[in-house]
Design an enzyme around this catalytic site. Structure first.
Site, PDB file in Angstrom:
ATOM      1  N   SER A  43      38.019  38.056  59.108  1.00 36.50           N
ATOM      2  CA  SER A  43      38.899  38.284  60.248  1.00 36.50           C
ATOM      3  C   SER A  43      38.169  38.764  61.497  1.00 36.50           C
ATOM      4  O   SER A  43      38.443  38.302  62.603  1.00 36.50           O
ATOM      5  CB  SER A  43      39.985  39.288  59.868  1.00 36.50           C
ATOM      6  OG  SER A  43      39.410  40.533  59.470  1.00 36.50           O
TER       7      SER A  43
ATOM      8  N   ARG B  76      43.044  43.899  57.798  1.00 34.58           N
ATOM      9  CA  ARG B  76      43.885  44.996  57.321  1.00 34.58           C
ATOM     10  C   ARG B  76      45.152  45.128  58.142  1.00 34.58           C
ATOM     11  O   ARG B  76      46.165  45.617  57.653  1.00 34.58           O
ATOM     12  CB  ARG B  76      43.069  46.292  57.295  1.00 34.58           C
ATOM     13  CG  ARG B  76      42.007  46.230  56.196  1.00 34.58           C
ATOM     14  CD  ARG B  76      41.047  47.378  56.179  1.00 34.58           C
ATOM     15  NE  ARG B  76      40.051  47.174  55.125  1.00 34.58           N
ATOM     16  CZ  ARG B  76      38.959  47.882  54.984  1.00 34.58           C
ATOM     17  NH1 ARG B  76      38.700  48.866  55.824  1.00 34.58           N
ATOM     18  NH2 ARG B  76      38.107  47.619  54.000  1.00 34.58           N
TER      19      ARG B  76
ATOM     20  N   CYS C 104      42.150  49.687  45.860  1.00 37.06           N
ATOM     21  CA  CYS C 104      42.196  48.485  45.029  1.00 37.06           C
ATOM     22  C   CYS C 104      42.396  48.763  43.548  1.00 37.06           C
ATOM     23  O   CYS C 104      41.941  47.974  42.702  1.00 37.06           O
ATOM     24  CB  CYS C 104      40.924  47.671  45.251  1.00 37.06           C
ATOM     25  SG  CYS C 104      40.716  47.118  46.954  1.00 37.06           S
TER      26      CYS C 104
ATOM     27  N   LYS D  15      31.077  37.775  50.947  1.00 34.37           N
ATOM     28  CA  LYS D  15      32.004  38.207  51.996  1.00 34.37           C
ATOM     29  C   LYS D  15      31.498  39.514  52.586  1.00 34.37           C
ATOM     30  O   LYS D  15      31.198  40.436  51.830  1.00 34.37           O
ATOM     31  CB  LYS D  15      33.407  38.394  51.400  1.00 34.37           C
ATOM     32  CG  LYS D  15      34.464  38.851  52.394  1.00 34.37           C
ATOM     33  CD  LYS D  15      35.808  39.067  51.704  1.00 34.37           C
ATOM     34  CE  LYS D  15      36.865  39.506  52.709  1.00 34.37           C
ATOM     35  NZ  LYS D  15      38.168  39.778  52.079  1.00 34.37           N
TER      36      LYS D  15
ATOM     37  N   CYS E 153      43.933  41.000  44.007  1.00 39.70           N
ATOM     38  CA  CYS E 153      43.530  42.367  44.322  1.00 39.70           C
ATOM     39  C   CYS E 153      44.790  43.213  44.397  1.00 39.70           C
ATOM     40  O   CYS E 153      45.909  42.696  44.338  1.00 39.70           O
ATOM     41  CB  CYS E 153      42.737  42.415  45.622  1.00 39.70           C
ATOM     42  SG  CYS E 153      41.837  43.974  45.863  1.00 39.70           S
TER      43      CYS E 153
ATOM     44  N   CYS F 261      45.056  46.144  46.709  1.00 39.89           N
ATOM     45  CA  CYS F 261      45.126  47.036  47.865  1.00 39.89           C
ATOM     46  C   CYS F 261      46.379  46.828  48.702  1.00 39.89           C
ATOM     47  O   CYS F 261      46.894  47.774  49.296  1.00 39.89           O
ATOM     48  CB  CYS F 261      43.877  46.908  48.725  1.00 39.89           C
ATOM     49  SG  CYS F 261      43.573  45.248  49.366  1.00 39.89           S
TER      50      CYS F 261
ATOM     51  N   TYR G  36      39.796  31.232  59.000  1.00 31.93           N
ATOM     52  CA  TYR G  36      41.028  31.138  59.776  1.00 31.93           C
ATOM     53  C   TYR G  36      40.927  30.047  60.834  1.00 31.93           C
ATOM     54  O   TYR G  36      41.932  29.689  61.450  1.00 31.93           O
ATOM     55  CB  TYR G  36      41.322  32.496  60.425  1.00 31.93           C
ATOM     56  CG  TYR G  36      41.388  33.614  59.403  1.00 31.93           C
ATOM     57  CD1 TYR G  36      42.537  33.829  58.661  1.00 31.93           C
ATOM     58  CD2 TYR G  36      40.280  34.425  59.154  1.00 31.93           C
ATOM     59  CE1 TYR G  36      42.594  34.835  57.699  1.00 31.93           C
ATOM     60  CE2 TYR G  36      40.318  35.421  58.194  1.00 31.93           C
ATOM     61  CZ  TYR G  36      41.476  35.624  57.468  1.00 31.93           C
ATOM     62  OH  TYR G  36      41.516  36.605  56.510  1.00 31.93           O
TER      63      TYR G  36
ATOM     64  N   ARG H 282      36.367  52.305  51.013  1.00 36.55           N
ATOM     65  CA  ARG H 282      36.159  51.486  49.811  1.00 36.55           C
ATOM     66  C   ARG H 282      34.684  51.391  49.412  1.00 36.55           C
ATOM     67  O   ARG H 282      34.288  50.487  48.672  1.00 36.55           O
ATOM     68  CB  ARG H 282      36.758  50.098  50.038  1.00 36.55           C
ATOM     69  CG  ARG H 282      38.268  50.162  50.178  1.00 36.55           C
ATOM     70  CD  ARG H 282      38.908  48.824  50.435  1.00 36.55           C
ATOM     71  NE  ARG H 282      40.358  48.987  50.527  1.00 36.55           N
ATOM     72  CZ  ARG H 282      41.151  48.244  51.270  1.00 36.55           C
ATOM     73  NH1 ARG H 282      40.646  47.270  52.003  1.00 36.55           N
ATOM     74  NH2 ARG H 282      42.454  48.462  51.302  1.00 36.55           N
TER      75      ARG H 282
ATOM     76  N   GLU I 141      24.976  41.291  41.116  1.00 38.94           N
ATOM     77  CA  GLU I 141      26.426  41.140  41.000  1.00 38.94           C
ATOM     78  C   GLU I 141      26.811  39.701  40.638  1.00 38.94           C
ATOM     79  O   GLU I 141      27.676  39.482  39.782  1.00 38.94           O
ATOM     80  CB  GLU I 141      27.105  41.541  42.314  1.00 38.94           C
ATOM     81  CG  GLU I 141      27.096  43.035  42.604  1.00 38.94           C
ATOM     82  CD  GLU I 141      28.162  43.786  41.811  1.00 38.94           C
ATOM     83  OE1 GLU I 141      28.886  43.163  41.015  1.00 38.94           O
ATOM     84  OE2 GLU I 141      28.270  45.008  42.017  1.00 38.94           O
TER      85      GLU I 141
ATOM     86  N   LYS J 157      30.897  41.325  47.670  1.00 34.39           N
ATOM     87  CA  LYS J 157      31.813  41.716  48.733  1.00 34.39           C
ATOM     88  C   LYS J 157      31.353  43.061  49.289  1.00 34.39           C
ATOM     89  O   LYS J 157      31.309  44.061  48.569  1.00 34.39           O
ATOM     90  CB  LYS J 157      33.240  41.815  48.207  1.00 34.39           C
ATOM     91  CG  LYS J 157      34.269  42.193  49.272  1.00 34.39           C
ATOM     92  CD  LYS J 157      35.665  42.231  48.660  1.00 34.39           C
ATOM     93  CE  LYS J 157      36.715  42.629  49.669  1.00 34.39           C
ATOM     94  NZ  LYS J 157      38.075  42.696  49.065  1.00 34.39           N
TER      95      LYS J 157
END
Length: 330
Positions: free
Chosen positions: A277, A208, A129, A251, A119, A121, A316, A220, A236, A198
């Site tokens: 996150s 971010r 992006c 996501k 990506c 961004c 994570y 976005r 998609e 997404k």
């Protein structure tokens, strides 16, 4: 004769429950995200993501070795460059931070799968992006010119040693453009893990902070999906599969478990879910306050994502989950 059926019989012993479990989480399901920054001996903890760090390449290599030793098969690399510009030069330059990290990890831990987030961004001065129309402050990205940048970025990442390319910008036609670019450059065997569904989500806030990729203006929503749409996700993923995607991602994960299930039912390709996150930080915050049992909530969450249809889980929590799985004999 009542009750004739006693389902509790199969719940009476821990080993029996384990034997009849319908969904079993393993370390092979996990992918660990890492954030690479320039410099040496750098480990900056992300304040909104306790336990997650921005790492210099030498530290990335240390993490990669630990991840591999835990039995986790793959990492995904994000980069925070030294310089940003309108052309996202650091995304596709051969000396870009993700490229350096990918090469170093493959040299140190050749059997660990390295996925490159593809990506722009993190690398653009405006935080969007792709290319923006000159003077446009709405965040409307020019689709087709951006495809050329993504193609260059993917080829550069493959050249650096990335095993899998994971485009995440939600540009129309990005899988086809990247597939063509990789094939033309001789990387026909590099798979594409597409961020196919997404969503424009509020759960990305802590990411971010970690990736230093907050848009300078606008948002976005002109390219990421509306959270209310599920049928559109199927459109998609079908488009991306037709364009040559080898794996598909949903996501975020927790608020989109219904979408994960629909995608799983609509395709024979492997399905990934990104436990993002914000989802991580909420669990961490509650655990640090003593409000929940972190291990039990994490394991329940990840098992739920797999039950919904995820073959792969980017999280994570991966290192902790791997340790807990090992402790439980998984």
């Amino acid at each position: 004769m009542f009750p004739l059926h006693r389902p509790r019989r199969l719940r009476s012993h821990p080993q029996l429950r384990r034997m009849v479990s319908e969904t079993v989480l393993s370390t092979s399901d996990l992918i660990y995200p890492l954030f690479a920054v320039p410099g040496k001996a750098i480990a900056n903890e992300v304040k909104s993501m306790p336990g997650v760090y921005q790492l210099s390449v030498d530290k990335i290599v240390e993490e990669a070795k630990e991840v591999y030793d835990l039995g986790i098969p793959a990492i995904i690399l994000f980069g925070i460059p030294e310089d940003k510009d309108l052309e996202a030069t650091s995304a596709w330059h051969d000396c870009g931070i993700v490229q350096k990290a990918a090469t170093a990890v493959k040299q140190a831990v050749p059997d660990l799968i390295v996925i490159a987030d593809t990506c722009l961004c993190e690398y653009t001065s405006h935080g969007h992006c792709g290319y923006l129309e000159l003077g446009d402050l709405t965040g409307r990205v020019l689709n087709d010119p951006t495809l050329e940048l993504l193609k260059k970025t993917a080829v550069s990442q493959a050249k650096a040693g990335a095993d899998i390319i994971a485009p995440s910008g939600m540009m129309d036609g990005f899988v086809q453009a990247i597939r063509m670019g990789l094939d033309e450059a001789g990387y026909q065997d590099i798979p594409i893990l597409s961020y196919a569904a997404k969503y424009a989500s509020s759960y990305y806030g802590p990411f971010r902070d970690a990736a230093e990729s907050t848009p300078q203006f606008g948002d976005r929503r002109t390219y990421q999906m509306d959270p209310g749409n599920a049928r559109e996700a199927i459109k998609e993923i079908q488009l991306d599969a037709a364009e040559g995607a080898d794996m598909l991602m949903v996501k975020p994960a927790l608020a989109y478990m219904d979408v994960i299930l629909r995608v799983k039912q609509a395709t024979n390709l492997p399905v990934a879910a990104y436990n993002v996150s914000g989802e991580y930080s909420m669990i961490k915050a509650a655990a640090l306050n003593g409000w929940i049992d972190e291990q039990q909530v994490v394991m329940e969450t990840l098992t739920g994502l797999k039950r919904a249809g995820a073959d792969l889980i980017l999280t994570y929590h991966a290192k902790d989950a791997a340790r807990w799985i090992a402790k439980l004999g998984g």
